[in-house]
Scaffold this motif. Structure first.
Motif, PDB file in Angstrom:
ATOM      1  N   ALA A 191       0.470  -0.959  -0.422  1.00 44.12           N
ATOM      2  CA  ALA A 191       0.065  -0.378   0.398  1.00 44.12           C
ATOM      3  C   ALA A 191       0.991   1.632  -0.372  1.00 44.12           C
ATOM      4  N   GLY A 192       1.867   1.865   0.475  1.00 42.90           N
ATOM      5  CA  GLY A 192       2.407   2.498   0.532  1.00 42.90           C
ATOM      6  C   GLY A 192       3.245   2.496  -0.888  1.00 42.90           C
ATOM      7  N   VAL A 193       3.806   1.742  -1.708  1.00 42.60           N
ATOM      8  CA  VAL A 193       4.274   1.987  -2.850  1.00 42.60           C
ATOM      9  C   VAL A 193       3.370   2.358  -3.667  1.00 42.60           C
ATOM     10  N   SER A 194       1.852   1.396  -3.185  1.00 44.27           N
ATOM     11  CA  SER A 194       0.922   1.596  -4.429  1.00 44.27           C
ATOM     12  C   SER A 194       0.100   3.478  -4.623  1.00 44.27           C
ATOM     13  N   GLU A 195       0.207   3.616  -3.266  1.00 43.80           N
ATOM     14  CA  GLU A 195      -1.079   4.727  -3.088  1.00 43.80           C
ATOM     15  C   GLU A 195       0.359   5.947  -2.981  1.00 43.80           C
ATOM     16  N   ASP A 196       1.386   6.370  -3.811  1.00 44.51           N
ATOM     17  CA  ASP A 196       2.268   6.989  -4.324  1.00 44.51           C
ATOM     18  C   ASP A 196       2.546   7.294  -5.730  1.00 44.51           C
ATOM     19  N   ALA A 197       2.234   7.620  -5.732  1.00 49.20           N
ATOM     20  CA  ALA A 197       1.691   7.899  -7.732  1.00 49.20           C
ATOM     21  C   ALA A 197       3.179   8.128  -8.676  1.00 49.20           C
ATOM     22  N   ALA A 198       3.549   8.749  -7.998  1.00 47.40           N
ATOM     23  CA  ALA A 198       5.331   8.919  -8.207  1.00 47.40           C
ATOM     24  C   ALA A 198       6.120   7.789  -8.273  1.00 47.40           C
ATOM     25  N   LEU A 199       6.320   7.238  -7.515  1.00 43.63           N
ATOM     26  CA  LEU A 199       6.696   6.186  -7.582  1.00 43.63           C
ATOM     27  C   LEU A 199       5.898   4.653  -7.586  1.00 43.63           C
ATOM     28  N   MET A 200       4.674   4.957  -8.540  1.00 40.35           N
ATOM     29  CA  MET A 200       4.094   3.964  -9.298  1.00 40.35           C
ATOM     30  C   MET A 200       4.324   4.128 -10.694  1.00 40.35           C
ATOM     31  N   ALA A 201       4.768   5.625 -10.860  1.00 38.41           N
ATOM     32  CA  ALA A 201       5.003   5.680 -12.484  1.00 38.41           C
ATOM     33  C   ALA A 201       6.331   5.158 -12.714  1.00 38.41           C
ATOM     34  N   LYS A 202       6.917   5.116 -11.723  1.00 39.87           N
ATOM     35  CA  LYS A 202       8.544   4.716 -12.162  1.00 39.87           C
ATOM     36  C   LYS A 202       7.963   3.044 -12.066  1.00 39.87           C
ATOM     37  N   PHE A 203       8.023   2.712 -11.340  1.00 42.18           N
ATOM     38  CA  PHE A 203       7.841   0.720 -11.540  1.00 42.18           C
ATOM     39  C   PHE A 203       6.999   0.544 -13.138  1.00 42.18           C
ATOM     40  N   ALA A 204       6.111   1.965 -13.421  1.00 45.61           N
ATOM     41  CA  ALA A 204       5.245   0.994 -14.489  1.00 45.61           C
ATOM     42  C   ALA A 204       6.235   1.404 -15.830  1.00 45.61           C
ATOM     43  N   GLU A 205       7.301   2.405 -15.738  1.00 46.06           N
ATOM     44  CA  GLU A 205       8.115   2.619 -16.651  1.00 46.06           C
ATOM     45  C   GLU A 205       9.298   1.125 -16.703  1.00 46.06           C
ATOM     46  N   ARG A 206       9.780   0.539 -15.466  1.00 44.15           N
ATOM     47  CA  ARG A 206      11.083  -0.950 -15.552  1.00 44.15           C
ATOM     48  C   ARG A 206       9.580  -2.118 -16.048  1.00 44.15           C
ATOM     49  N   ILE A 207       8.277  -1.821 -15.637  1.00 46.52           N
ATOM     50  CA  ILE A 207       7.245  -2.698 -16.123  1.00 46.52           C
ATOM     51  C   ILE A 207       6.734  -3.018 -17.342  1.00 46.52           C
ATOM     52  N   PRO A 208       7.431  -3.481 -18.684  1.00 43.29           N
ATOM     53  CA  PRO A 208       6.887  -3.925 -20.695  1.00 43.29           C
ATOM     54  C   PRO A 208       4.988  -4.015 -20.076  1.00 43.29           C
ATOM     55  N   LEU A 209       4.480  -4.249 -18.945  1.00 44.16           N
ATOM     56  CA  LEU A 209       2.875  -4.363 -19.048  1.00 44.16           C
ATOM     57  C   LEU A 209       3.089  -3.508 -18.680  1.00 44.16           C
ATOM     58  N   GLY A 210       3.558  -2.781 -18.276  1.00 44.00           N
ATOM     59  CA  GLY A 210       3.526  -1.021 -18.179  1.00 44.00           C
ATOM     60  C   GLY A 210       2.337  -0.797 -16.709  1.00 44.00           C
ATOM     61  N   ARG A 211       2.421  -1.706 -15.075  1.00 44.02           N
ATOM     62  CA  ARG A 211       1.371  -1.907 -14.217  1.00 44.02           C
ATOM     63  C   ARG A 211       2.082  -2.561 -13.270  1.00 44.02           C
ATOM     64  N   ALA A 212       0.958  -2.526 -11.824  1.00 44.53           N
ATOM     65  CA  ALA A 212       1.502  -3.330 -11.150  1.00 44.53           C
ATOM     66  C   ALA A 212       0.644  -4.357 -11.757  1.00 44.53           C
ATOM     67  N   ALA A 213       1.152  -5.871 -10.994  1.00 48.94           N
ATOM     68  CA  ALA A 213      -0.323  -6.867 -10.134  1.00 48.94           C
ATOM     69  C   ALA A 213      -1.439  -6.753  -9.788  1.00 48.94           C
ATOM     70  N   GLN A 214      -1.924  -7.850 -10.041  1.00 44.05           N
ATOM     71  CA  GLN A 214      -3.252  -7.606  -9.601  1.00 44.05           C
ATOM     72  C   GLN A 214      -3.288  -8.892  -8.744  1.00 44.05           C
ATOM     73  N   PRO A 215      -4.109  -9.558  -7.242  1.00 49.78           N
ATOM     74  CA  PRO A 215      -3.450 -10.710  -6.497  1.00 49.78           C
ATOM     75  C   PRO A 215      -3.965 -11.864  -7.668  1.00 49.78           C
ATOM     76  N   GLU A 216      -5.273 -11.534  -8.473  1.00 46.05           N
ATOM     77  CA  GLU A 216      -5.740 -12.793  -9.035  1.00 46.05           C
ATOM     78  C   GLU A 216      -4.623 -13.110  -9.878  1.00 46.05           C
ATOM     79  N   GLU A 217      -3.707 -12.429 -10.632  1.00 39.66           N
ATOM     80  CA  GLU A 217      -2.995 -12.922 -11.404  1.00 39.66           C
ATOM     81  C   GLU A 217      -2.439 -13.733 -11.032  1.00 39.66           C
ATOM     82  N   VAL A 218      -1.959 -13.222  -9.973  1.00 37.63           N
ATOM     83  CA  VAL A 218      -0.884 -13.838  -9.594  1.00 37.63           C
ATOM     84  C   VAL A 218      -1.302 -15.298  -9.001  1.00 37.63           C
TER      85      VAL A 218
END
Length: 254
Positions: A191-218
């Protein structure tokens, strides 16, 4: 699909996030699911989402070997056996290596490593009897390092290599052992990461699909590894990371 009809499945850390999604997924596919975690009220909320199933709630602290042994024995006594163990319970304590306390280190290793070992040891006789399987939840942090997550990296690295070792030791006896290695996944822990828009943007830059995973996908991948569909898959630490590990680390050019 009904791949787990009448199969008995234990999921640790089942009160939220990937654990909750995994428990629901197995229930949807006909399994008798045992929900383990520290907070009974959260487990009961997840049990209510397991429509059409009869889940068993067993409050458990996986850092306590006696509690884990009791969890396995309770599940077997209630349902008559054990087919799948999902070691999902985990904690993450961020911070630099020198700033982290020894208590933080012990807490991290007690849950993330000791809990997996206790679960595998207690479950193994029953899994040998059923030709069952284990799915551990490691992390991309168990495949490579992070800044400021040294304790977590060490713990998940241990899970990654323990998975390989157990696959070698027990594969010939009919028990498969695999792991999923998720990248950032939306959950209470993140939650500390996913609620930080700037930090999430950095993750999106590194993940080719452009987003974090949802629990159901794991959870979907965990169910695959536990299923007959993966009957010749053993000793795999499977990244569920949107392509993150496909990169050699260099920045996008152009």
């Amino acid at each position: 699909m009904n791949r787990f009809h009448e199969k008995i499945v234990i999921v640790t850390g089942a009160g939220s996030g990937m654990g909750a999604a995994t428990a629901v997924r197995f229930a949807q596919e006909g399994a008798h699911v045992v929900l383990a975690g520290r907070r009974k009220e959260k487990l009961e909320e997840v049990a209510a989402r397991c429509k059409g199933a009869r889940p068993l709630v067993v409050p458990t602290d996986v850092a306590d070997p006696d509690a884990v042994q009791a969890l396995i024995e309770t599940a077997v006594a209630h349902f008559g056996g054990l087919d799948v163990l999902v070691n999902n319970a985990g904690v993450a304590v961020p911070g630099s290596f020198t700033d982290g306390s020894l208590d933080d280190w012990r807490k991290t290793m007690a849950t993330n490593v000791d809990g997996v070992i206790y679960g595998c040891r207690a479950a193994m006789p029953h899994l040998l009897a059923s030709n069952g399987c284990i799915v551990n939840v490691s992390s991309v942090s168990g495949l490579g390092g992070d800044w400021g997550m040294s304790f977590y990296n060490a713990s998940k690295g241990a899970v990654t290599n323990l998975t390989r070792a157990l696959a070698l030791e027990y594969g010939s006896q009919g028990v498969r052992v695999n792991a999923v290695c998720p990248s950032l996944t939306i959950s209470d822990m993140s939650a500390g990461v996913s609620e930080d828009a700037a930090l999430m943007a950095k993750f999106a830059e590194r993940i080719p699909l452009g987003r974090a995973a949802q629990p159901e996908e794991v959870a979907d991948v965990i169910a695959f590894l536990a299923s007959h569909d993966a009957r010749f898959v053993n000793g795999v630490n499977l990244p569920v990371d949107g392509g993150l590990s496909a990169s050699n680390g260099q920045p996008q050019l152009g």
